[in-house]
Write a protein that holds these residues in place. Sequence first.
Motif, PDB file in Angstrom:
ATOM      1  N   GLN A  36       7.360  -1.456  11.830  1.00  0.00           N
ATOM      2  CA  GLN A  36       6.104  -0.715  11.719  1.00  0.00           C
ATOM      3  C   GLN A  36       5.326  -1.148  10.488  1.00  0.00           C
ATOM      4  O   GLN A  36       4.105  -1.348  10.556  1.00  0.00           O
ATOM      5  CB  GLN A  36       6.371   0.796  11.633  1.00  0.00           C
ATOM      6  N   ALA A  39       3.844  -4.558  11.071  1.00  0.00           N
ATOM      7  CA  ALA A  39       2.747  -4.505  12.042  1.00  0.00           C
ATOM      8  C   ALA A  39       1.490  -3.891  11.432  1.00  0.00           C
ATOM      9  O   ALA A  39       0.373  -4.241  11.827  1.00  0.00           O
ATOM     10  CB  ALA A  39       3.173  -3.711  13.271  1.00  0.00           C
ATOM     11  N   GLN A  40       1.652  -2.992  10.481  1.00  0.00           N
ATOM     12  CA  GLN A  40       0.506  -2.270   9.903  1.00  0.00           C
ATOM     13  C   GLN A  40      -0.049  -2.903   8.628  1.00  0.00           C
ATOM     14  O   GLN A  40      -1.095  -2.469   8.137  1.00  0.00           O
ATOM     15  CB  GLN A  40       0.920  -0.816   9.609  1.00  0.00           C
ATOM     16  N   ARG A  41       0.588  -3.920   8.110  1.00  0.00           N
ATOM     17  CA  ARG A  41       0.180  -4.494   6.820  1.00  0.00           C
ATOM     18  C   ARG A  41      -1.298  -4.874   6.752  1.00  0.00           C
ATOM     19  O   ARG A  41      -1.935  -4.653   5.735  1.00  0.00           O
ATOM     20  CB  ARG A  41       1.016  -5.731   6.496  1.00  0.00           C
ATOM     21  N   VAL A  43      -3.759  -3.863   8.884  1.00  0.00           N
ATOM     22  CA  VAL A  43      -4.708  -2.964   9.547  1.00  0.00           C
ATOM     23  C   VAL A  43      -4.711  -1.549   8.998  1.00  0.00           C
ATOM     24  O   VAL A  43      -5.700  -0.829   9.178  1.00  0.00           O
ATOM     25  CB  VAL A  43      -4.446  -2.918  11.075  1.00  0.00           C
ATOM     26  N   ALA A  44      -3.659  -1.119   8.357  1.00  0.00           N
ATOM     27  CA  ALA A  44      -3.563   0.266   7.901  1.00  0.00           C
ATOM     28  C   ALA A  44      -4.193   0.431   6.524  1.00  0.00           C
ATOM     29  O   ALA A  44      -4.360  -0.522   5.764  1.00  0.00           O
ATOM     30  CB  ALA A  44      -2.107   0.701   7.850  1.00  0.00           C
ATOM     31  N   THR A  45      -4.522   1.670   6.224  1.00  0.00           N
ATOM     32  CA  THR A  45      -5.071   1.997   4.901  1.00  0.00           C
ATOM     33  C   THR A  45      -3.954   1.893   3.866  1.00  0.00           C
ATOM     34  O   THR A  45      -2.766   1.982   4.205  1.00  0.00           O
ATOM     35  CB  THR A  45      -5.637   3.427   4.892  1.00  0.00           C
ATOM     36  N   VAL A  48      -1.526   4.841   4.122  1.00  0.00           N
ATOM     37  CA  VAL A  48      -0.596   4.762   5.243  1.00  0.00           C
ATOM     38  C   VAL A  48       0.498   3.743   4.931  1.00  0.00           C
ATOM     39  O   VAL A  48       1.679   3.980   5.187  1.00  0.00           O
ATOM     40  CB  VAL A  48      -1.326   4.424   6.559  1.00  0.00           C
ATOM     41  N   LEU A  49       0.096   2.605   4.375  1.00  0.00           N
ATOM     42  CA  LEU A  49       1.089   1.581   4.002  1.00  0.00           C
ATOM     43  C   LEU A  49       2.064   2.108   2.949  1.00  0.00           C
ATOM     44  O   LEU A  49       3.267   1.849   3.033  1.00  0.00           O
ATOM     45  CB  LEU A  49       0.397   0.323   3.487  1.00  0.00           C
ATOM     46  N   LEU A  52       4.476   4.429   4.715  1.00  0.00           N
ATOM     47  CA  LEU A  52       5.432   3.654   5.522  1.00  0.00           C
ATOM     48  C   LEU A  52       6.459   2.950   4.635  1.00  0.00           C
ATOM     49  O   LEU A  52       7.653   2.924   4.947  1.00  0.00           O
ATOM     50  CB  LEU A  52       4.704   2.621   6.381  1.00  0.00           C
TER      51      LEU A  52
END
Length: 137
Positions: A36, A39-41, A43-45, A48-49, A52
């Motif tokens: 996760q 995958a989010q590196r 695109v996420a704020t 959020v990062l 995570l």
Amino acid sequence: AVGEGKVQIQALEDWTAPRRERLEQMRARVIELQNQLNAQRNVATPEVLAELENDYLTAGREFEDAGRNFNRELDLKQNELLGEVATKIGQVATEYGNANGYDAIFMLNAQPLAFLADAANVTDTVVRLYNEQYPVD
């Protein structure tokens, strides 16, 4: 190979099975969080990062701690369940060795030496020879 040993090994396996399953679940959770996070590196704020990453690190630490605890508990449980069997095997081997004139009986995949005749013990001789060859000044 002895009956009592087989029973104790089964008891050990029964004891370890749910603990191993729990460790596997924890490992899977760490991998899931890592995936996760990867995958989010892009695109996420940042918030959020950060969350995570914190979840991933926490899960990883819990998994490592649980693994260390499991290994310690496994050693204790194994000694508890199999120690008495090993002692009894040593006693039987000693009786057999004495009765049949053996100097030593070695075990495979267990305690390395089950019986050693007093006459086969060369410790005092080796100590004497060592002291003769390497005297203390």
